[in-house]
Design a protein around this motif. Structure first.
Motif, PDB file in Angstrom:
ATOM      1  N   ARG A   1       6.614 -13.622  24.751  1.00  0.00           N
ATOM      2  CA  ARG A   1       7.045 -13.342  26.285  1.00  0.00           C
ATOM      3  C   ARG A   1       6.012 -12.592  27.178  1.00  0.00           C
ATOM      4  O   ARG A   1       5.573 -12.783  28.193  1.00  0.00           O
ATOM      5  CB  ARG A   1       8.368 -12.571  26.359  1.00  0.00           C
ATOM      6  N   ARG A   2       5.288 -11.432  26.235  1.00  0.00           N
ATOM      7  CA  ARG A   2       4.262 -10.778  26.710  1.00  0.00           C
ATOM      8  C   ARG A   2       2.925 -11.835  26.931  1.00  0.00           C
ATOM      9  O   ARG A   2       2.291 -11.695  28.152  1.00  0.00           O
ATOM     10  CB  ARG A   2       3.875  -9.687  25.879  1.00  0.00           C
TER      11      ARG A   2
ATOM     12  N   PHE B   1      14.773 -19.599  27.457  1.00  0.00           N
ATOM     13  CA  PHE B   1      13.492 -18.496  27.222  1.00  0.00           C
ATOM     14  C   PHE B   1      12.638 -19.047  28.385  1.00  0.00           C
ATOM     15  O   PHE B   1      12.261 -17.927  29.116  1.00  0.00           O
ATOM     16  CB  PHE B   1      12.878 -18.835  25.756  1.00  0.00           C
ATOM     17  N   PHE B   2      12.094 -20.071  28.403  1.00  0.00           N
ATOM     18  CA  PHE B   2      11.095 -20.459  29.263  1.00  0.00           C
ATOM     19  C   PHE B   2      11.360 -20.393  30.834  1.00  0.00           C
ATOM     20  O   PHE B   2      10.747 -19.901  31.575  1.00  0.00           O
ATOM     21  CB  PHE B   2      10.452 -21.940  28.976  1.00  0.00           C
TER      22      PHE B   2
ATOM     23  N   SER C   1      16.256 -20.183  21.686  1.00  0.00           N
ATOM     24  CA  SER C   1      16.770 -19.589  22.809  1.00  0.00           C
ATOM     25  C   SER C   1      16.191 -20.565  24.125  1.00  0.00           C
ATOM     26  O   SER C   1      15.273 -20.738  24.752  1.00  0.00           O
ATOM     27  CB  SER C   1      15.713 -18.348  23.214  1.00  0.00           C
TER      28      SER C   1
ATOM     29  N   ASN D   1      13.715 -18.613  32.265  1.00  0.00           N
ATOM     30  CA  ASN D   1      13.602 -17.347  32.544  1.00  0.00           C
ATOM     31  C   ASN D   1      12.712 -16.564  32.919  1.00  0.00           C
ATOM     32  O   ASN D   1      12.583 -15.833  34.068  1.00  0.00           O
ATOM     33  CB  ASN D   1      14.531 -16.243  31.577  1.00  0.00           C
ATOM     34  N   ILE D   2      11.614 -16.878  32.195  1.00  0.00           N
ATOM     35  CA  ILE D   2      10.196 -16.268  32.446  1.00  0.00           C
ATOM     36  C   ILE D   2       9.854 -16.827  33.861  1.00  0.00           C
ATOM     37  O   ILE D   2       9.209 -16.312  34.535  1.00  0.00           O
ATOM     38  CB  ILE D   2       9.422 -16.499  31.436  1.00  0.00           C
TER      39      ILE D   2
ATOM     40  N   LYS E   1       3.749 -13.766  30.134  1.00  0.00           N
ATOM     41  CA  LYS E   1       3.744 -12.918  31.280  1.00  0.00           C
ATOM     42  C   LYS E   1       2.369 -12.893  31.782  1.00  0.00           C
ATOM     43  O   LYS E   1       2.114 -12.414  33.127  1.00  0.00           O
ATOM     44  CB  LYS E   1       4.823 -11.892  31.231  1.00  0.00           C
TER      45      LYS E   1
ATOM     46  N   PHE F   1       9.746 -12.882  19.778  1.00  0.00           N
ATOM     47  CA  PHE F   1      10.247 -13.287  21.088  1.00  0.00           C
ATOM     48  C   PHE F   1       9.264 -12.353  21.903  1.00  0.00           C
ATOM     49  O   PHE F   1       8.779 -12.909  22.798  1.00  0.00           O
ATOM     50  CB  PHE F   1      11.727 -12.813  21.207  1.00  0.00           C
ATOM     51  N   ASP F   2       9.095 -11.054  21.854  1.00  0.00           N
ATOM     52  CA  ASP F   2       8.585 -10.072  22.845  1.00  0.00           C
ATOM     53  C   ASP F   2       6.952 -10.587  22.719  1.00  0.00           C
ATOM     54  O   ASP F   2       6.430 -10.401  23.896  1.00  0.00           O
ATOM     55  CB  ASP F   2       8.719  -8.673  22.104  1.00  0.00           C
TER      56      ASP F   2
ATOM     57  N   THR G   1       5.649 -21.384  20.396  1.00  0.00           N
ATOM     58  CA  THR G   1       6.163 -21.865  21.596  1.00  0.00           C
ATOM     59  C   THR G   1       6.979 -23.265  20.890  1.00  0.00           C
ATOM     60  O   THR G   1       7.862 -23.744  21.637  1.00  0.00           O
ATOM     61  CB  THR G   1       4.848 -22.448  22.195  1.00  0.00           C
TER      62      THR G   1
END
Length: 438
Positions: free
Chosen positions: A11-12, A70-71, A67, A73-74, A15, A7-8, A60
Motif C-alpha cells: 500500500r505504501r 485492495f487496488f 483482498s 480502494n487506493i 501510494k 499489505f502495508d 501485486t
C-alpha cells in the motif's frame, strides 16, 4: 498466512507512486520492508534472496486472492469522482469485480514513467529469471499486436496456496491437466523383481537424488541434456506402475499418471494443445510423469497416406520435442518395447525390462502378499504353487484377494489351497491362458 506488514508495504509503495503522480511529492525512503521469518512467503523471500522489486511483484500478483478491493480502494483516494487511469494498468475479470493487475501495473508501481527503469523491471519476467524458471508468476499472453506487459499478472495456483495456507494443493485431473496423482502404501521390500531390473531402478533413484547437485554444484547446465527419459517395458502386472510410485515415494516426489484418453484427440491440433497444457504445468516441478500404455501416443510413425497420417506424425514429433526439453523424470510404460517409435527410443537414458517373475520371485510374492493375520491351511504349499503356476505380481494379488473373500464368506479360520487354486484359474481364464503347470 500472509502477514499484514506486506499489505502495508505494498500500500505504501503504491501510494508513494501515486503521490508523485497526483501531488508532485518528493522521493521518500519510507518504503523499507522488514522480512520476518514466520511463514512460507518469508521463507521463499529469504531462500531466493529476492529484491524489493521482486517482492513487490509477488505481492501485486497475490493480493487479489486475499483482498479483492485492495487496488480499487487506493485508486479511489486519488480519483474520488471516478475516471480512467490507464497508467496503472489492470483489467476486469469475468467474476472478479476488483482490479486484476497486469504487467503494466508493476511497471507503474516500481518505475512510474521512467523508461529505463521500466525496461529493467520488465527483465524480471525473462525466461531465465527465477519467476519463469520456477513457474512462480508470469504475464498472461495477449492478443497479437497488444503490448506484452498488458497481459494479466498471474501467480501459479500452487504458490498462491503455499503462500496463503502454508501448503501446496496438487492439481486435479481435468481437461487442463490430463494426469492423476498416484501413490502406494507399499515399500521397496514389496517390489519383487529380478536383480538386473532392480539395479537399473537404483540408477534412476540416484538421478532423482543427485541430479540437481550435478547441475548446480558441478556447473553442468548446458553441458548435459535436461531431464531423464526412461522406458519401462514388459508384460502387464509385472510392477511398472508400482515402481514409478515407489520412486516418487522414496525421493519425495509426486507421481502423475497421464490419462492418454484425455490427451489424444481426433481433432487436428488438439492433441498437441493437451500435451502443451500438461508439460507447461509440469515445468520446473519435481514431479514424475508416468505415461502408462504409452504405445497409443508414442507408437511408430506411419508412412503418410493421407492427412490423418500426416497430423498423427506431427503429434509424435511435437511430443518428442516436449519430452526432450522437459527437465524432470518422464517414464513411458509399454507392454512391448518394439511398439515404441525408434525416434523416442534413441533418446531414452535407460531401458528397464520387467520380466515375468521366475519361480523364486513368485514364491516371494506369494509370501509377501498373503496376510500374516490369516493362517495357512495345512494343504497350502507355496513352493508348489510358485513352481507350477506362471503368474505375474498382479495375478498373484488378484488370486489372494479372491481366496481371501472366499475364506471370509465361508467363515473359515485358514486360507485353503482349493480357494487359492480357484483364484488362479480365474486369472488364467481372464488372460485366455491354458491352466497347466509350468
Amino acid at each position: 498466512m500472509l502477514e499484514s506488514v506486506y499489505f502495508d508495504y505494498l500500500r505504501r509503495k503504491i501510494k508513494h507512486r501515486l503521490d508523485k503522480e497526483f501531488l508532485k511529492a518528493e522521493e521518500s525512503n519510507n518504503n523499507d520492508l522488514n522480512v520476518s521469518d514466520d511463514g512460507e512467503f518469508d521463507h521463499f523471500i529469504k531462500k531466493n534472496h529476492l529484491s524489493e522489486s521482486e517482492i513487490t511483484i509477488l505481492l501485486t500478483a497475490l493480493i487479489p486472492h486475499i483482498s479483492p478491493e485492495f487496488f480499487n480502494n487506493i485508486i479511489a483516494e486519488y480519483l474520488p469522482n471516478g475516471g480512467d487511469f490507464p497508467e496503472f494498468g489492470g483489467v476486469k475479470g469475468k467474476n472478479h469485480r476488483g482490479i486484476l493487475p497486469t504487467g503494466e501495473t508493476v511497471l507503474y508501481i516500481l518505475a512510474g514513467k521512467d523508461v529505463e527503469k521500466r525496461s529493467e523491471v520488465a527483465k524480471l519476467f525473462d525466461e531465465d529469471h527465477l519467476f519463469a524458471r520456477k513457474s512462480v508468476v508470469y504475464i498472461e499472453q495477449v492478443p497479437v499486436g497488444e503490448p506484452k506487459m498488458s497481459g494479466r499478472l498471474i501467480m501459479d495456483e500452487e504458490y498462491v496456496d503455499l503462500f496463503l495456507s502454508g501448503k501446496i494443493s496438487r492439481p486435479k485431473l481435468s481437461s487442463d491437466f490430463p494426469a492423476q496423482l498416484i501413490k502406494t502404501e507399499l515399500e521397496w521390500k514389496d517390489l519383487v523383481l529380478q536383480e538386473k531390473t532392480l539395479d537399473e531402478i537404483k540408477e534412476m533413484e540416484t538421478w532423482l537424488n543427485y541430479n540437481s547437485k550435478l547441475l548446480d554444484d558441478w556447473e553442468m547446465h548446458g553441458k548435459i541434456k535436461p531431464g531423464y527419459r526412461i522406458l519401462f517395458h514388459g508384460p502387464p502386472g509385472t510392477g511398472k506402475t508400482m515402481t514409478a510410485c515407489l520412486l516418487g515415494k522414496y525421493t519425495n516426489r509426486d507421481v502423475f499418471r497421464v490419462d492418454l484418453s484425455m490427451v489424444v484427440s481426433k481433432y487436428i491440433g488438439e492433441t498437441e494443445k493437451n500435451l502443451s497444457k500438461l508439460f507447461d504445468k509440469a515445468a520446473n516441478k519435481d514431479w514424475i510423469l508416468f505415461f502408462d500404455e504409452a504405445d497409443s501416443i508414442f507408437g511408430k510413425r506411419t508412412n503418410v497416406r493421407d492427412a490423418h497420417d500426416k497430423y498423427a506424425n506431427q503429434e509424435v514429433s511435437y511430443l518428442l520435442q516436449r519430452i526432450e526439453a522437459h527437465a524432470g523424470l518422464v517414464i513411458l510404460a509399454s507392454n512391448m518395447k518394439a511398439n515404441i517409435d525408434s525416434s523416442f527410443t534413441r533418446r531414452f537414458n535407460t531401458f528397464v525390462e520387467f520380466e515375468q517373475p521366475g519361480v523364486n520371485e513368485r514364491k516371494k510374492l506369494w509370501e509377501n502378499y498373503i496376510p500374516e493375520s490369516i493362517k495357512a491351511a495345512s494343504d497350502l504349499n507355496l513352493n508348489e504353487i510358485a513352481k507350477n503356476y506362471d503368474l505375474s505380481g498382479a495375478n498373484i494379488v488378484n488370486s489372494i484377494q479372491f481366496a481371501g473373500l472366499q475364506t471370509l464368506q465361508k467363515n473359515n479360520t485358514s486360507l485353503k489351497m482349493d480357494d487359492l487354486l480357484k483364484g488362479i484359474r480365474k486369472e488364467y481364464k481372464k488372460e485366455g491362458k491354458m491352466l497347466r503347470k509350468t
